[in-house]
Design an enzyme around this catalytic site. Structure first.
Site, PDB file in Angstrom:
ATOM      1  N   GLN A 221      -5.533 -13.601 -34.488  1.00 16.68           N
ATOM      2  CA  GLN A 221      -4.523 -12.807 -33.791  1.00 16.68           C
ATOM      3  C   GLN A 221      -3.109 -13.298 -34.108  1.00 16.68           C
ATOM      4  O   GLN A 221      -2.148 -12.722 -33.646  1.00 16.68           O
ATOM      5  CB  GLN A 221      -4.764 -12.879 -32.266  1.00 16.68           C
ATOM      6  CG  GLN A 221      -6.107 -12.296 -31.854  1.00 16.68           C
ATOM      7  CD  GLN A 221      -6.422 -12.440 -30.380  1.00 16.68           C
ATOM      8  OE1 GLN A 221      -7.520 -12.847 -30.018  1.00 16.68           O
ATOM      9  NE2 GLN A 221      -5.473 -12.096 -29.496  1.00 16.68           N
ATOM     10  N   ARG A 368      -8.463 -11.752 -22.264  1.00 21.65           N
ATOM     11  CA  ARG A 368      -7.597 -10.598 -22.072  1.00 21.65           C
ATOM     12  C   ARG A 368      -6.636 -10.821 -20.907  1.00 21.65           C
ATOM     13  O   ARG A 368      -6.532  -9.994 -19.999  1.00 21.65           O
ATOM     14  CB  ARG A 368      -8.437  -9.346 -21.830  1.00 21.65           C
ATOM     15  CG  ARG A 368      -7.630  -8.080 -22.006  1.00 21.65           C
ATOM     16  CD  ARG A 368      -8.508  -6.852 -21.977  1.00 21.65           C
ATOM     17  NE  ARG A 368      -7.691  -5.668 -22.202  1.00 21.65           N
ATOM     18  CZ  ARG A 368      -8.154  -4.537 -22.674  1.00 21.65           C
ATOM     19  NH1 ARG A 368      -9.407  -4.411 -22.981  1.00 21.65           N
ATOM     20  NH2 ARG A 368      -7.353  -3.508 -22.838  1.00 21.65           N
ATOM     21  N   CYS A 369      -5.987 -11.981 -20.880  1.00 24.68           N
ATOM     22  CA  CYS A 369      -4.978 -12.180 -19.842  1.00 24.68           C
ATOM     23  C   CYS A 369      -3.933 -13.151 -20.327  1.00 24.68           C
ATOM     24  O   CYS A 369      -4.172 -13.970 -21.194  1.00 24.68           O
ATOM     25  CB  CYS A 369      -5.596 -12.690 -18.553  1.00 24.68           C
ATOM     26  SG  CYS A 369      -5.688 -14.460 -18.442  1.00 24.68           S
ATOM     27  N   GLU A 738      -3.199  -6.161 -20.687  1.00 19.68           N
ATOM     28  CA  GLU A 738      -4.008  -7.045 -19.866  1.00 19.68           C
ATOM     29  C   GLU A 738      -3.899  -6.785 -18.369  1.00 19.68           C
ATOM     30  O   GLU A 738      -4.648  -7.369 -17.582  1.00 19.68           O
ATOM     31  CB  GLU A 738      -3.612  -8.495 -20.179  1.00 19.68           C
ATOM     32  CG  GLU A 738      -3.932  -8.823 -21.625  1.00 19.68           C
ATOM     33  CD  GLU A 738      -3.154  -9.993 -22.172  1.00 19.68           C
ATOM     34  OE1 GLU A 738      -2.086 -10.274 -21.622  1.00 19.68           O
ATOM     35  OE2 GLU A 738      -3.612 -10.607 -23.131  1.00 19.68           O
TER      36      GLU A 738
END
Lengths: 784, 164
Positions: A221, A368-369, A738
């Protein structure tokens, strides 16, 4: 000349269909395992069955005897090259391959290189490793006891405590609690979970035999940061390293860290001179990579009898596993957990976190945060409900009473954040109206009288994303700005290159929309490239909902630089002073003379064919955007559940998410992000957990027992939005990827607890499995 | 190394090869035939990223050996479109934002196309049941259900035009 509208261009606020879809729909995406190079070798990894053990011997010959197996790489081989350890993003270090001790089950022990995938797997099965088991520490509380073995004797500090971190005002908080009418307290555990993107991790490393240049295609990423880290560790100059992040089958934070497999594949390519591919199996991915959460929290709220919340105190033990390989900004070992006061106007707060080593794989990575925000939101949204239960208040009313009010922004939080903007009462009111809160309360009352279990749960969360301002945010010293580069071609089309990278978020579409709207060019004429360090400008990558707040801002700023030059060109073409021009309807026109104007396409052509003497030809710009503040998306979520008294099964009947992410670039994509985030919020609330037995054996290391939600458990999400633009972002956007994962879990837990509150239930740790619920029902004589 | 012959028809083309008996069908499709649209997402037959049609029925190609497919007719995502024209399933996913990262999408579309062959007017629940062996981590499934309904409507409309 015809007006070119935002709608025609595909600009801000338009549900433009995704530009990346055609290749995926035809099966023509290029994911890591789709890439095949001539002469490519394959790598498979031998992993430890023990959670903590001495390696007494490794016998590689049986593997080397297998046809097709070319080499076996062990920790001793890497140690000889000084590569047995690598730095982590948190200034710790991590074994690439162990020289003599394994620290967790499924840790990499050796790597087998072969001429086929199957031969490599055969080789990995044939390597013989002798172990001498050591005492295993899986419980972080035990790890902190005086008699616990020191798990990381390689560190200077002989303690299993990695860090102690705190924020807020301890003395003022103690005083507020001492003076409070009401104090509620709750222990909460947020278990270890795994992002489990459907594509696992992998890479191909290749060394050019002529130039010596290393190219690594990898599931990352953050390709630029990886290139810099590779260069710093290996001494290879960055010009001789190219990192390419191809199509990525989901990231969610799990593809931020550098895993040992990537490094071993690079070493294998350097030593064999051939390209080497490494692709994880799902079991390897689930059992060894990038765990999230694992937070043990003790929270307290102080309030007045009428429900005014005065103070918050949270003490946390964070299990980081054997190496601190989390991916937080350097100055934030506990991430942004100090957002813990949430959407509420508290007088004071104090939060502290201790990071601890255990014999588990590295934890503390996102799911996802944005850097520990989910844990903070879960805690505060649960605590507000617990307070409501304590004083007999309605959960919605208590929130209205304590919200930071719209006129208080920018709002300085007790832990030091400056919230940029928000309107929490409006979002909650909209949610209550849209779902029919009063009717639901009546229905619940009726059902309760009939013995049926129905619950309504609210979560009114504040996110903190868009890291981040360079004065406080860096990763290994690299500031967390982000970038964009735009080139306008002579015929009015454009290429945009960005420092962030998509794993499904749709950057190729939304970033083109930004340029379309800012420059008045049709979205179809704009292509977006990313993920290749040889061509994209430097950026820190996509995670923590930072793409639109940082690189999205950079894209708008680069476009505005182009517009400034375009104005000079337009003035030249129209033979007027630039001061006489205005940007109207996506073109420059002479003030007061709408008939006299130049479109961006006409201006672009002139930039290459008819530019004024003394001006540089061409039309392009680069922007490195250093955000002045973080952004603070928020939302109001309401969940309605029904519970089966015979099975303990929780069914989400309705789930409404009202989100505010500021200006929306593409409503279709934002809705998709919310839907996906909600599913990844529901997953840990009801299904997912990675646990360990006392020997450090992982329980739930395959998709047979680590339960991702399927279409059957997932409800038909309902969404809506309010729009409160960020005042400091160039076009008012805040980030959205998110929010739903952060906001959803407490809404679900609050609903389940609400359904059981008349039985005296006040808290249930996630995941709320049917077994847990059934046990509660049985204890209270409410099971059927 | 022992090998066995295998002949399969994939997307209408016949392919013959000598393969190891243990070669998984999904590896045969991806590595030997170069059709990389069929993906691998797990090792326990749980995720459905590798779903293809086997004599018209959806199967998970990670859980069958290539040699077991000998003599059978296979269809992969690469066989869905008719040249430049997308299959209604593909168009449905495009129109309804039924994909994000795209990794589960080929398997989802293959299962959905088999469903619509059997049941041209499924309910949302029937769609959810049909794709319950396919995991998606990005979309939260709502838009996938919408995509399949979109395709079902389009296919019914085509059918009625053809019938007229």
């Amino acid at each position: 000349m015809a007006t070119t509208t935002t709608e025609q261009l595909g600009g801000y606020g338009q549900s433009v269909k995704r530009k990346e879809d055609p290749r995926f729909l035809r099966g023509k995406g290029t994911y890591i395992d789709d890439i095949k190079l001539p002469g490519m070798l394959y790598m498979d990894i031998v992993r430890s069955p023990f959670a903590h053990a001495k390696i007494t011997n490794i016998t590689t010959q049986p593997a080397l005897d297998i046809p097709g197996v070319l080499a076996v790489i062990t920790g001793k081989d890497l140690d000889a090259a000084g590569l047995a350890w690598m730095p982590t993003l948190m200034s710790d270090r991590q074994m690439v391959l162990p020289v003599d001790t394994v620290m967790y089950q499924m840790q990499e022990v050796a790597a087998v290189i072969a001429d086929s995938r199957y031969a490599a797997a055969d080789g990995a099965a044939a390597v013989e490793v002798d172990y001498e088991p050591l005492e295993v520490v899986v419980d972080p509380f035990k790890a902190l006891q005086d008699d616990a073995p020191i798990l990381r004797p390689d560190r200077e500090i002989k303690s299993n405590r990695i860090f102690h971190w705190e924020a807020g005002d301890s003395a003022a908080t103690d005083k507020a609690f001492a003076e409070a009418d009401v104090v509620v307290e709750q222990d909460m555990y947020i278990p270890r979970i795994h992002v489990a993107s459907i594509e696992t991790c992998g890479c191909i490393a290749q060394v050019d035999e002529v130039s010596g240049k290393l190219t690594v295609w990898m599931t990352t990423q953050a390709p630029h940061a990886i290139r810099t880290v590779f260069s710093l560790v290996s001494g290879i100059p960055e010009t001789k390293i190219r990192v390419i992040s191809p199509d990525i089958g989901g990231g969610f934070g799990g593809k931020v860290p550098v895993y040992p497999g990537y490094v071993i594949a690079v070493v294998a390519a350097l030593t064999t001179g051939k390209p080497v591919k490494w692709i994880e199996d799902r079991s390897e991915n689930l059992q060894a990579d990038s765990f999230a959460r694992d937070y043990h929290m003790k929270a307290r709220l102080a309030a007045t009898q009428d429900g005014t919340i005065k103070a918050l105190d949270v003490v946390t033990i964070a299990d980081h596993g054997a190496f601190d390989a989390a991916a937080n900004p350097s100055k934030f070992p506990a991430g942004l957990f100090s957002i813990a006061t949430g959407s509420y106007d508290l007088e004071t707060a104090h939060v502290e976190v201790d990071g601890v080593y255990t014999n588990k794989p590295p934890g503390g990575v996102a799911y996802r945060c944005s850097f520990r925000v989910t844990e903070a939101v879960h805690m505060i949204e649960r605590m507000v409900d617990i307070l409501a239960d304590e004083i007999g208040a309605d959960a919605a009313e208590l929130r209205f009473k304590n919200f930071i009010q719209p006129d208080q922004f920018p709002y300085k939080s007790p832990t030091g954040w400056e919230y940029d903007s928000g309107n929490y009462p409006a979002a909650l009111q909209k949610a209550l109206d849209q779902i029919g809160y009063q009717d639901l309360l009546r229905e619940q009352q009726e059902k309760r009288e009939r013995g049926e279990l129905m619950g309504i749960g609210i979560s009114t969360f504040t996110e903190i994303v868009g890291a981040g301002p360079s004065n406080t945010f860096d990763i290994l010293g690299i500031k967390m700005f982000d970038s964009a580069e735009i080139r306008i071609h002579p015929t009015g089309s454009a290429i945009v290159r960005i420092g962030v990278q998509t794993q499904g978020q749709g950057h190729e579409t939304t970033f083109a929309q930004i340029v379309a709207d800012e420059l008045g060019l049709p979205v179809d004429n704009i292509i977006v490239e990313h993920g290749d360090t040889d061509t994209a400008p430097y950026g820190l990558g996509t995670y923590a909902s930072r793409s639109t707040p940082t690189a999205g801002a950079a894209t708008a700023m680069a476009a505005r630089k182009i517009r400034a030059k375009a104005k000079e060109l337009a003035a030249h073409l129209l033979e007027v002073s630039a001061d006489d021009l205005e940007w109207v309807d996506h073109k420059f026109q002479v003030k007061g003379s709408p008939g006299s104007s130049k479109s961006m396409a006409e201006i672009a052509f002139a930039a290459y064919t008819n530019h004024p003497q003394g001006m540089e030809a061409g039309l392009e710009a680069v922007s490195y955007y250093d955000p002045p503040n973080l952004t603070f998306p928020f939302g109001a979520y309401i969940c309605v559940v029904d519970i089966d008294r015979g099975t303990g099964m929780v069914k989400i009947r309705r789930f409404l998410a009202i989100d505010d992410c500021g200006t929306v670039i593409n409503p279709m994509i934002v809705e998709g992000q919310i839907h996906g985030g909600l599913a990844m919020g529901m997953a840990p609330a009801l299904l997912e957990e990675i646990s360990y037995d006392e020997h450090g054996n992982i329980r739930g290391g395959t998709f047979m027992d680590y339960l991702l939600p399927t279409a059957m458990e997932t409800p038909a999400w309902e969404t809506g939005r309010t729009v409160t633009p960020s005042p400091h972002h160039p076009f008012g956007a805040k980030g959205v990827g998110e929010s739903a994962t952060v906001g959803a879990p407490p809404a679900i837990v609050n609903a389940v607890v609400d359904a059981l509150s008349h039985l005296g239930v006040r808290h249930i740790d996630i995941p709320i499995t049917p077994w847990k619920v059934y046990k509660i029902l049985e204890e209270h004589g409410a099971a059927e | 190394m022992q090998t066995l012959p295998v002949t399969v028809t994939v997307n209408g083309d016949e392919h013959t090869a000598e393969v190891e008996p243990r070669l998984l069908l999904v590896h045969f499709i991806r590595e030997n035939l170069g059709l990389t649209g069929t993906h691998i997402g797990c090792d326990t037959t749980s995720c459905g990223a590798c779903a293809i049609l086997y004599d018209g029925k959806p199967i998970k190609s990670c859980t069958m050996f290539a040699v077991q497919a000998n003599g059978h007719d296979l269809q992969t995502v690469e066989g869905l479109a008719n040249g430049p024209t997308l299959h209604p399933i593909q168009d449905g996913f495009f129109q309804e934002h039924g994909l994000q990262c795209g990794f589960c999408t080929p398997g989802m579309m293959m299962v959905a196309s088999a469903l619509l062959e059997q049941n041209p007017a499924p309910t949302d629940l029937e769609i959810r049941e049909a794709i319950s062996g396919n995991l998606c981590r990005c979309t939260g499934y709502v838009n996938i259900v919408r995509s399949i309904q979109h395709a079902a409507s389009a296919m019914r409309a085509e059918e009625s035009v053809a019938a007229d």
